[in-house]
Design a protein around this motif. Structure first.
Motif, PDB file in Angstrom:
ATOM      1  N   VAL A 134       0.788  -1.022  -0.008  1.00 20.40           N
ATOM      2  CA  VAL A 134       0.112   0.030   0.006  1.00 20.40           C
ATOM      3  C   VAL A 134       0.850   1.204  -0.103  1.00 20.40           C
ATOM      4  CG1 VAL A 134      -1.962  -1.164   1.060  1.00 20.40           C
ATOM      5  CG2 VAL A 134      -0.161  -0.041   2.465  1.00 20.40           C
ATOM      6  N   CYS A 135       0.304   2.124  -0.339  1.00 16.29           N
ATOM      7  CA  CYS A 135       0.964   3.652  -0.528  1.00 16.29           C
ATOM      8  C   CYS A 135       1.094   4.139   0.893  1.00 16.29           C
ATOM      9  CB  CYS A 135       0.132   4.425  -1.520  1.00 16.29           C
ATOM     10  SG  CYS A 135       0.752   6.465  -1.551  1.00 16.29           S
ATOM     11  N   SER A 136       2.411   4.700   1.063  1.00 21.95           N
ATOM     12  CA  SER A 136       3.018   5.054   2.317  1.00 21.95           C
ATOM     13  C   SER A 136       2.294   6.476   2.554  1.00 21.95           C
ATOM     14  CB  SER A 136       4.516   5.242   2.520  1.00 21.95           C
ATOM     15  OG  SER A 136       4.970   4.113   2.190  1.00 21.95           O
ATOM     16  N   VAL A 137       1.699   7.205   1.567  1.00 22.51           N
ATOM     17  CA  VAL A 137       1.160   8.528   1.666  1.00 22.51           C
ATOM     18  C   VAL A 137      -0.416   8.296   2.163  1.00 22.51           C
ATOM     19  CG1 VAL A 137       0.780  10.877   0.599  1.00 22.51           C
ATOM     20  CG2 VAL A 137       2.871   9.436   0.306  1.00 22.51           C
ATOM     21  N   CYS A 138      -0.901   7.526   1.297  1.00 21.88           N
ATOM     22  CA  CYS A 138      -2.551   7.400   1.304  1.00 21.88           C
ATOM     23  C   CYS A 138      -3.282   6.379   1.645  1.00 21.88           C
ATOM     24  CB  CYS A 138      -3.143   8.119  -0.053  1.00 21.88           C
ATOM     25  SG  CYS A 138      -2.875   7.123  -1.498  1.00 21.88           S
ATOM     26  N   GLY A 139      -2.549   4.973   1.415  1.00 24.50           N
ATOM     27  CA  GLY A 139      -2.986   3.564   1.581  1.00 24.50           C
ATOM     28  C   GLY A 139      -3.461   2.964   0.516  1.00 24.50           C
ATOM     29  N   LYS A 140      -3.520   3.805  -0.650  1.00 23.66           N
ATOM     30  CA  LYS A 140      -4.031   3.154  -1.758  1.00 23.66           C
ATOM     31  C   LYS A 140      -3.085   1.951  -2.174  1.00 23.66           C
ATOM     32  CE  LYS A 140      -6.333   7.004  -3.914  1.00 23.66           C
ATOM     33  NZ  LYS A 140      -6.154   7.930  -4.910  1.00 23.66           N
ATOM     34  N   ARG A 141      -3.673   1.126  -3.131  1.00 27.68           N
ATOM     35  CA  ARG A 141      -2.443   0.083  -3.837  1.00 27.68           C
ATOM     36  C   ARG A 141      -1.408   0.789  -4.413  1.00 27.68           C
ATOM     37  NH1 ARG A 141      -1.209  -2.443  -8.205  1.00 27.68           N
ATOM     38  NH2 ARG A 141      -2.614  -1.377  -9.581  1.00 27.68           N
ATOM     39  N   ALA A 142      -0.222   0.172  -3.764  1.00 25.59           N
ATOM     40  CA  ALA A 142       1.016   0.963  -4.495  1.00 25.59           C
ATOM     41  C   ALA A 142       1.363   0.308  -5.840  1.00 25.59           C
ATOM     42  CB  ALA A 142       2.363   0.592  -3.300  1.00 25.59           C
ATOM     43  N   ALA A 145      10.042   4.787  -0.099  1.00 22.91           N
ATOM     44  CA  ALA A 145       8.354   4.768   0.130  1.00 22.91           C
ATOM     45  C   ALA A 145       7.777   3.779  -0.868  1.00 22.91           C
ATOM     46  CB  ALA A 145       7.698   6.201   0.289  1.00 22.91           C
ATOM     47  N   ASN A 146       6.780   3.055  -0.450  1.00 21.46           N
ATOM     48  CA  ASN A 146       5.921   2.497  -1.581  1.00 21.46           C
ATOM     49  C   ASN A 146       4.705   3.755  -1.984  1.00 21.46           C
ATOM     50  OD1 ASN A 146       7.391   0.205  -1.455  1.00 21.46           O
ATOM     51  ND2 ASN A 146       5.885  -0.887   0.179  1.00 21.46           N
ATOM     52  N   HIS A 158       0.872   9.370  -6.107  1.00 20.81           N
ATOM     53  CA  HIS A 158       1.920   9.938  -5.456  1.00 20.81           C
ATOM     54  C   HIS A 158       3.500   9.534  -5.877  1.00 20.81           C
ATOM     55  CE1 HIS A 158      -1.194  10.273  -2.479  1.00 20.81           C
ATOM     56  NE2 HIS A 158      -0.727  11.391  -2.476  1.00 20.81           N
ATOM     57  N   ALA A 159       3.394   8.710  -6.968  1.00 19.54           N
ATOM     58  CA  ALA A 159       4.730   8.419  -7.958  1.00 19.54           C
ATOM     59  C   ALA A 159       5.441   9.326  -8.437  1.00 19.54           C
ATOM     60  CB  ALA A 159       4.444   7.242  -8.620  1.00 19.54           C
ATOM     61  N   ASP A 160       6.760   9.359  -8.574  1.00 17.12           N
ATOM     62  CA  ASP A 160       7.420  10.234  -9.348  1.00 17.12           C
ATOM     63  C   ASP A 160       7.223   9.933 -10.811  1.00 17.12           C
ATOM     64  OD1 ASP A 160      10.191  10.699 -10.902  1.00 17.12           O
ATOM     65  OD2 ASP A 160      10.205  11.898  -9.207  1.00 17.12           O
ATOM     66  N   PRO A 161       7.230  10.759 -11.726  1.00 14.09           N
ATOM     67  CA  PRO A 161       6.923  10.385 -13.133  1.00 14.09           C
ATOM     68  C   PRO A 161       7.953   9.437 -13.772  1.00 14.09           C
ATOM     69  CG  PRO A 161       6.930  12.750 -13.003  1.00 14.09           C
ATOM     70  CD  PRO A 161       7.482  12.183 -11.669  1.00 14.09           C
ATOM     71  N   ARG A 191       9.372  -0.787 -10.142  1.00 14.83           N
ATOM     72  CA  ARG A 191       7.750  -0.916 -10.533  1.00 14.83           C
ATOM     73  C   ARG A 191       7.367  -2.257 -10.091  1.00 14.83           C
ATOM     74  NH1 ARG A 191       4.036   2.449 -13.476  1.00 14.83           N
ATOM     75  NH2 ARG A 191       2.070   1.222 -13.473  1.00 14.83           N
ATOM     76  N   PHE A 192       6.417  -2.479  -9.200  1.00 12.95           N
ATOM     77  CA  PHE A 192       5.743  -3.821  -8.801  1.00 12.95           C
ATOM     78  C   PHE A 192       5.244  -4.500 -10.184  1.00 12.95           C
ATOM     79  CE2 PHE A 192       4.827  -1.763  -4.546  1.00 12.95           C
ATOM     80  CZ  PHE A 192       6.300  -2.006  -4.148  1.00 12.95           C
ATOM     81  N   ALA A 193       5.373  -5.652 -10.039  1.00 13.93           N
ATOM     82  CA  ALA A 193       4.782  -6.587 -11.350  1.00 13.93           C
ATOM     83  C   ALA A 193       3.546  -6.562 -11.088  1.00 13.93           C
ATOM     84  CB  ALA A 193       5.486  -7.967 -11.374  1.00 13.93           C
TER      85      ALA A 193
END
Length: 55
Positions: free
Chosen positions: A5-13, A24-25, A30-33, A53-55
């Motif tokens: 999960v995203c370290s910022v908002c909790g959505k799927r990373a 951070a995941n 919230h990901a960098d371009p 990038r996760f598979a």
């Protein structure tokens, strides 16, 4: 399937980004371009930054 999960908002990373000494995941929002542009399973090193990038 990715259970991270995203370290910022909790959505799927979508991946992990390490910017200097901090990592951070992160989700799509919230990901960098650089991370968003990677294909699933791809990794990139750019200076002091590392993106996975996760598979």
């Amino acid at each position: 399937m990715n259970d991270e999960v995203c370290s910022v908002c909790g959505k799927r990373a979508i991946g992990c980004q390490i910017l200097g000494c901090c990592g951070a995941n992160v989700c799509e929002e919230h990901a960098d371009p650089i991370l968003r542009a990677l294909a699933p399973g791809e990794r990139r090193h750019s200076g002091a930054c590392y993106f996975v990038r996760f598979a």
